[in-house]
Design an enzyme around this catalytic site. Sequence first.
Site, mmCIF file in Angstrom:
data_model
loop_
_atom_site.group_PDB
_atom_site.id
_atom_site.type_symbol
_atom_site.label_atom_id
_atom_site.label_comp_id
_atom_site.label_asym_id
_atom_site.label_seq_id
_atom_site.Cartn_x
_atom_site.Cartn_y
_atom_site.Cartn_z
ATOM 1 N N HIS A 181 0.766 -1.307 -0.164
ATOM 2 C CA HIS A 181 -0.017 0.038 0.048
ATOM 3 C C HIS A 181 0.917 1.216 0.003
ATOM 4 O O HIS A 181 0.530 2.235 -0.722
ATOM 5 C CB HIS A 181 -0.945 0.026 1.089
ATOM 6 C CG HIS A 181 -1.902 -0.934 1.051
ATOM 7 N ND1 HIS A 181 -1.828 -2.337 0.725
ATOM 8 C CD2 HIS A 181 -3.360 -0.792 0.900
ATOM 9 C CE1 HIS A 181 -3.101 -2.619 0.668
ATOM 10 N NE2 HIS A 181 -3.903 -1.940 1.097
ATOM 11 N N HIS A 233 1.515 -4.249 8.953
ATOM 12 C CA HIS A 233 2.963 -3.790 8.602
ATOM 13 C C HIS A 233 3.579 -3.151 9.838
ATOM 14 O O HIS A 233 2.837 -2.503 10.589
ATOM 15 C CB HIS A 233 3.107 -2.832 7.515
ATOM 16 C CG HIS A 233 2.673 -3.531 6.134
ATOM 17 N ND1 HIS A 233 3.419 -4.546 5.503
ATOM 18 C CD2 HIS A 233 1.454 -3.206 5.174
ATOM 19 C CE1 HIS A 233 2.717 -4.886 4.305
ATOM 20 N NE2 HIS A 233 1.719 -4.095 4.163
#
Length: 320
Positions: A181, A233
């Site tokens: 992303h 993440h």
Amino acid sequence: MKGCVRKRTVPYFLNVQLAVDIIIWLAIGIPLLILFLKGYPYQAGFFCDDTSLKYPYKPSTISDVLIFGMAFGITTISLLSVEILNRLEKKTKNKRCLSADTLICLKGFGIFLFGFAIAQLFNEVLKNAVGRLRPNFFDVCRPNFFLIDCSHGYITNYTCTNTEHSGTIMRNSRQSFPSGHAVFSMFTAMYLTLYIQIRLNITYSRILKPTLQAVLMLLSLLCSASRITDHMHHSSDVIAGLILGFIVACAVFYSLGTKYLNNRNEENEDINDDIEENANPTSKEYQIPLKLPHENFTDKRRPPSFSLKQKTLASNPLLV
């Protein structure tokens, strides 16, 4: 009309260039598709007391489908908006036609697609090569710690016992580095920032350009930050993704965008068109009929040159 795309015979070297570009696209696209669908990450281990892997699993705020849709949607809207604003600015000058603006949009989107594929390829290769575990790995995998001897330190031999998640989610739990992303959002934001900087040419506002660029960067940072709050993440994964997206965007744009999207190229084309039209003696616009005013001469039997000479001597007696 100036700036319009004119029909020309396609040279042979352009056909060769097209064939080479298609081969390159296939060389990038086929491995990318294989890695995205069938790629299996490196089997990394963990420490039993690693608190960075103990975060709970939660659905993504921005899903993969949404990030792709946002990237392509915002890019399309931005490219069209820039060229529409440019056209409104040049409307009174009559410099460009609609086909030329459309061609610029297509070129810009084509360069974006190429850079997007490069960024995606780097992302997939690094994800599968590193195999870093996500912060929610323990919740997704649920390894059986009763069968694991944590005194060995780094554990590589373990079995996931959670059956609630699909195989895709289990595979993705080992693909934390870098953040996809962050890569996609920063690449899109940086590419559009450079596109706006080099293409948008308006005089009715001085802060519109930096405002649009700031909004794009803000959206990228918000999208990247959501990956940390969603426990998808680690912070270092997001930072690495931002850096990777930034580098790919700059490299692609400065190698292709500055060559095919620069406003100077359009100005040079307009100048060449002006020179070509002015140098063409058959152009109807520049054909001026020559008429001799015979009716102004009193003596029509004498040639016009004689009458002109006589008038000159009469007005300047010192020349006699």
